[in-house]
Design a protein around this motif. Structure first.
Motif, PDB file in Angstrom:
ATOM      1  N   THR A 134       0.843  -1.190   0.000  1.00 31.04           N
ATOM      2  CA  THR A 134       0.000   0.000   0.000  1.00 31.04           C
ATOM      3  C   THR A 134       0.881   1.244   0.000  1.00 31.04           C
ATOM      4  OG1 THR A 134      -1.664  -1.174   1.339  1.00 31.04           O
ATOM      5  CG2 THR A 134      -1.836   1.225   1.210  1.00 31.04           C
ATOM      6  N   THR A 135       0.529   2.214  -0.836  1.00 34.49           N
ATOM      7  CA  THR A 135       1.153   3.534  -0.720  1.00 34.49           C
ATOM      8  C   THR A 135       0.164   4.440   0.008  1.00 34.49           C
ATOM      9  OG1 THR A 135       0.371   4.145  -2.946  1.00 34.49           O
ATOM     10  CG2 THR A 135       2.639   3.351  -2.734  1.00 34.49           C
ATOM     11  N   MET A 136       0.700   5.362   0.802  1.00 33.78           N
ATOM     12  CA  MET A 136      -0.162   6.168   1.664  1.00 33.78           C
ATOM     13  C   MET A 136       0.469   7.519   1.960  1.00 33.78           C
ATOM     14  SD  MET A 136       0.650   4.155   5.230  1.00 33.78           S
ATOM     15  CE  MET A 136       0.030   5.426   6.303  1.00 33.78           C
ATOM     16  N   TYR A 137      -0.392   8.484   2.285  1.00 36.67           N
ATOM     17  CA  TYR A 137       0.064   9.758   2.823  1.00 36.67           C
ATOM     18  C   TYR A 137       0.373   9.542   4.299  1.00 36.67           C
ATOM     19  CZ  TYR A 137      -2.195  11.866  -1.286  1.00 36.67           C
ATOM     20  OH  TYR A 137      -2.586  12.193  -2.564  1.00 36.67           O
ATOM     21  N   MET A 138       1.524   9.984   4.742  1.00 39.87           N
ATOM     22  CA  MET A 138       1.912   9.749   6.122  1.00 39.87           C
ATOM     23  C   MET A 138       1.313  10.797   7.057  1.00 39.87           C
ATOM     24  SD  MET A 138       5.887   8.583   5.752  1.00 39.87           S
ATOM     25  CE  MET A 138       6.024   8.130   7.482  1.00 39.87           C
ATOM     26  N   GLY A 139       0.867  10.326   8.228  1.00 38.85           N
ATOM     27  CA  GLY A 139       0.397  11.196   9.286  1.00 38.85           C
ATOM     28  C   GLY A 139       1.228  10.942  10.529  1.00 38.85           C
ATOM     29  N   GLU A 140       0.779  11.476  11.640  1.00 37.72           N
ATOM     30  CA  GLU A 140       1.550  11.329  12.881  1.00 37.72           C
ATOM     31  C   GLU A 140       1.347   9.961  13.535  1.00 37.72           C
ATOM     32  OE1 GLU A 140       2.188  14.927  15.423  1.00 37.72           O
ATOM     33  OE2 GLU A 140       0.508  15.721  14.246  1.00 37.72           O
ATOM     34  N   GLY A 141       0.300   9.221  13.166  1.00 36.11           N
ATOM     35  CA  GLY A 141       0.077   7.895  13.725  1.00 36.11           C
ATOM     36  C   GLY A 141       0.931   6.853  13.032  1.00 36.11           C
ATOM     37  N   LEU A 142       0.899   5.634  13.544  1.00 41.50           N
ATOM     38  CA  LEU A 142       1.677   4.527  12.983  1.00 41.50           C
ATOM     39  C   LEU A 142       0.903   3.887  11.834  1.00 41.50           C
ATOM     40  CD1 LEU A 142       4.163   2.679  13.124  1.00 41.50           C
ATOM     41  CD2 LEU A 142       2.908   1.255  14.762  1.00 41.50           C
ATOM     42  N   ASP A 143       1.290   4.223  10.600  1.00 42.47           N
ATOM     43  CA  ASP A 143       0.673   3.661   9.397  1.00 42.47           C
ATOM     44  C   ASP A 143      -0.833   3.897   9.347  1.00 42.47           C
ATOM     45  OD1 ASP A 143       3.192   2.645   8.627  1.00 42.47           O
ATOM     46  OD2 ASP A 143       2.885   0.844   9.818  1.00 42.47           O
ATOM     47  N   GLY A 145      -2.251   6.850   7.940  1.00 38.57           N
ATOM     48  CA  GLY A 145      -2.607   7.885   6.969  1.00 38.57           C
ATOM     49  C   GLY A 145      -3.517   7.393   5.858  1.00 38.57           C
ATOM     50  N   ASP A 146      -4.053   8.341   5.092  1.00 40.23           N
ATOM     51  CA  ASP A 146      -4.927   8.003   3.971  1.00 40.23           C
ATOM     52  C   ASP A 146      -4.162   7.209   2.915  1.00 40.23           C
ATOM     53  OD1 ASP A 146      -6.942   9.387   5.203  1.00 40.23           O
ATOM     54  OD2 ASP A 146      -6.762  11.174   3.949  1.00 40.23           O
ATOM     55  N   MET A 147      -4.832   6.194   2.372  1.00 43.27           N
ATOM     56  CA  MET A 147      -4.217   5.320   1.372  1.00 43.27           C
ATOM     57  C   MET A 147      -4.323   5.928  -0.025  1.00 43.27           C
ATOM     58  SD  MET A 147      -5.668   1.660   2.780  1.00 43.27           S
ATOM     59  CE  MET A 147      -7.378   2.202   2.673  1.00 43.27           C
ATOM     60  N   ILE A 148      -3.369   5.578  -0.872  1.00 42.28           N
ATOM     61  CA  ILE A 148      -3.375   6.051  -2.262  1.00 42.28           C
ATOM     62  C   ILE A 148      -3.662   4.870  -3.192  1.00 42.28           C
ATOM     63  CG2 ILE A 148      -2.081   7.288  -4.055  1.00 42.28           C
ATOM     64  CD1 ILE A 148      -0.380   8.510  -1.781  1.00 42.28           C
ATOM     65  N   PHE A 149      -2.702   3.959  -3.329  1.00 42.45           N
ATOM     66  CA  PHE A 149      -2.898   2.787  -4.183  1.00 42.45           C
ATOM     67  C   PHE A 149      -2.541   1.511  -3.429  1.00 42.45           C
ATOM     68  CE2 PHE A 149      -1.709   5.828  -7.795  1.00 42.45           C
ATOM     69  CZ  PHE A 149      -3.033   6.028  -8.162  1.00 42.45           C
ATOM     70  N   LYS A 150      -3.096   0.387  -3.922  1.00 47.99           N
ATOM     71  CA  LYS A 150      -2.756  -0.935  -3.392  1.00 47.99           C
ATOM     72  C   LYS A 150      -2.427  -1.874  -4.546  1.00 47.99           C
ATOM     73  CE  LYS A 150      -5.677  -0.997   0.787  1.00 47.99           C
ATOM     74  NZ  LYS A 150      -6.736  -1.753   1.513  1.00 47.99           N
ATOM     75  N   ALA A 151      -1.546  -2.819  -4.261  1.00 51.70           N
ATOM     76  CA  ALA A 151      -1.257  -3.914  -5.194  1.00 51.70           C
ATOM     77  C   ALA A 151      -1.333  -5.202  -4.396  1.00 51.70           C
ATOM     78  CB  ALA A 151       0.122  -3.754  -5.821  1.00 51.70           C
TER      79      ALA A 151
END
Length: 308
Positions: A134-143, A145-151
């Motif tokens: 999964t690619t994601m936008y990072m936030g302050e929490g542990l994994d 953040g909002d997701m972008i794409f998945k494979a």
């Protein structure tokens, strides 16, 4: 697009390679400090550092990211995006907020399942048949953040964590390039994670590989696969550590941990649930990897004793 890359282990190398090959301006690489390894405690550079130096990319190895330690580099390189792949530390808010396109993470699971440091190992240990990246936008929490794409990909029945690690690292590199292209043209989605179905994959330790013989045969076989090549799966033969490299399920019954046979068929040990496994390959403490049959040719393990 100016890129700052943050990563440390082998898993991150294909992502860095892909950025260079796709022509992105990787201004610098941030990685963990060199660490002593092996019996001689020789200082070893992280794989990402070795890769970066191959391409002549400047490498930064801060001991800490706190107290604005990375801010001078951010101001100097002005990254449009920061790509983070298994860097090894949470990023402070001043880093997360700096790039105009955000900090993008490549995570080796299908989020929100298996957030944390050990998604590849725990997906196999837990008997999953499917995983991915999964690619994601990072936030302050542990994994979180909002997701972008998945494979997505299937986990083969005999696949080890090491094998899956290599496959997902290549998948992650391809997905990262797709993600950056979407960021550039403004088409990258933001898909919030469902916290209610999230799971956590903590860092794997040596103790993770210690077999509990009351578990079923399938659970033990998954543990063997999920801890290969590190930290390795093991049991105790008296006071001696026995690493188990390869095993298979068999139709035998006994008390959990009991040796049912030890001969030319291998080393059979009873598990929970009225099942058993045959150890096909092992490594005794201080010794070399070998087939169980080869070991038994020179060492006797009495039937009826218990492994712990």
């Amino acid at each position: 697009m100016n890129v700052l890359f943050m990563g440390t282990p082998d898993f991150a190398v294909p992502c860095l390679e892909a950025l260079v090959q796709e022509g992105y301006a990787v201004k610098a690489v941030v990685t963990q400090p060199d660490k002593p390894k092996g019996r001689g405690h020789k200082m070893m550079a992280p794989p990402v550092k070795i890769c970066a130096e191959k391409y002549g990319i400047e490498v930064l190895q801060p001991q800490s990211l706190r107290e604005q330690a990375l801010m001078p580099a951010l101001l100097r390189f002005q990254p449009d995006v920061i790509v983070v792949v298994a860097y090894g530390k949470l990023l402070p808010k001043y880093i997360l907020d700096f790039p105009r396109l955000g900090c993008i993470n490549v995570h080796a699971s299908l989020l929100p399942k298996y957030r944390g440091a050990g998604p590849i190992q725990w997906s196999i240990i837990n008997g999953e048949t499917q995983t991915g990246v999964t690619t994601m936008y990072m936030g302050e929490g542990l994994d979180t953040g909002d997701m972008i794409f998945k494979a997505e990909t299937k986990i083969a029945p005999e696949e080890t964590a090491g094998m899956l690690f290599e496959r997902l690292s290549v998948m992650g590199a391809s997905l990262l390039v797709e993600t950056l292209k979407a960021l550039e043209n403004g088409t990258a989605p933001r898909v919030p994670q469902e916290d209610g179905v999230a799971s956590y994959a903590p860092m794997v330790t040596k103790e993770t590989g210690h077999i509990d013989w009351t578990r079923t045969a399938d659970e033990i076989l998954n543990l063997i696969r999920g801890t290969d090549p590190w930290p390795g799966c093991y049991t105790m033969l008296g006071d001696t550590v026995m690493k188990i490299i390869r095993a298979s399920k068999t139709a035998q019954t006994g008390q959990p941990g009991q040796v049912l046979f030890a001969d030319k068929r291998g080393l059979c040990v009873a598990c929970g649930g009225g099942e058993a496994v045959v150890i096909d390959e092992l490594q005794m403490q201080g010794g070399k990897r070998m087939s169980a049959v080869s070991y038994l040719n020179g060492h006797e393990i009495p039937c009826g004793i218990f492994l712990g």
